[in-house]
Design an enzyme around this catalytic site. Structure first.
Site: not given
Length: 273
Positions: A70, A118
């Site tokens: 990310t 996540a």
């Protein structure tokens, strides 16, 4: 065995509707009795042993691929705090989603970013949102950014060594002005003016360090955040999708832009000509 036994159901304690942080952090209470608690896997050291207990139909171990990527960044400047993130969720070379919201709106004056696992980030920042609301109801004032980030780092520290994966920025505005903290799953908590987290952060830092000043105008800050994330999506395979930019002001957060990195690529290419 009954479903309740599998899920670790226990009869709720007296005053079951009243939540406390201690109760949320108990290791062995089932998800039914305290639905903001993770029931631990039924073996020791889940962080290291998870891959050893998963078997396929032939009885071979299934390798667990926890590689995640990310790019998120945040910085303080004269206009408040700016957060910019991408939106790609990956597991190794597999792209699970291209449209994840990696900025979590804890409340109007608090934002959290998401890097690492996540599920862990989403879940614990929702727990944080609940704790911040309870603080408001008890104390009749908004929680400070320092206290909110401290709650999250205390939770992470209680689960240290159990396999949580979080690299979070908590940004907000309170009596002291703009606040920005980095909190991770080791329980580390660091205040700062400029952070980037994730696999693409090394590329984002290159752009940030070149363009960051405290006296940026709003438009300059938005452009710097956008460009830094775009360049990270260009170089880092695990970052991509939509570049989201949020501005935390004294009046609360504002969503500035949500643009696909492909659009930005052609826009910046046209500027060069």
């Amino acid at each position: 065995p009954p479903l309740a036994d599998i899920c670790g159901f226990q009869t709720p304690k007296p005053g079951g509707l009243v939540s406390s942080l201690d109760h949320d952090n108990e290791e062995y209470c089932g998800n039914f009795s305290a639905n903001s608690t993770i029931s631990l896997p039924p073996f020791a050291n889940p962080g290291t042993n998870l891959g050893r207990v998963l078997k396929d139909e032939s009885g071979n171990d299934i390798p667990m691929n926890f590689d995640h990527g990310t790019t998120t960044l945040g910085f303080k400047y004269q206009g408040g705090v700016l957060l910019a993130v991408d939106s790609r969720a990956t597991g190794g070379m597999y792209i699970g989603s291209g449209s994840v919201k990696k900025i979590i709106e804890i409340n109007r004056y608090l934002l959290g970013t998401m890097a690492g696992g996540a599920a862990d980030c989403t879940y614990w920042e929702r727990v944080l949102s609940k704790q911040c609301r309870l603080y408001e109801l008890r104390n009749r004032e908004r929680i400070s950014v320092a206290a909110a980030s401290k709650i999250l780092s205390n939770i992470a520290y209680n689960y240290k060594g159990m396999g949580l994966s979080m690299g979070v920025m908590v940004a907000g505005y309170d009596k002291r002005g703009p606040g920005l903290y980095y909190v991770d799953s080791d329980g580390e908590r660091t205040p700062g003016n400029c952070f980037s987290v994730g696999s693409g952060s090394i590329y984002a830092y290159g752009v940030l360090d070149a363009g960051y000043r405290h006296d940026l105008t709003d438009e300059e800050a938005y452009d710097l955040g956008r460009r830094a994330i775009y360049h990270a999506t260009f170089r880092d395979a695990a970052s991509g999708g939509i570049v989201r930019v949020y501005h935390m002001k004294p009046t609360g957060f504002e969503v500035i832009s949500e643009q696909d990195c492909k659009e930005l690529h052609y826009m910046y290419a046209a500027e060069k000509q």
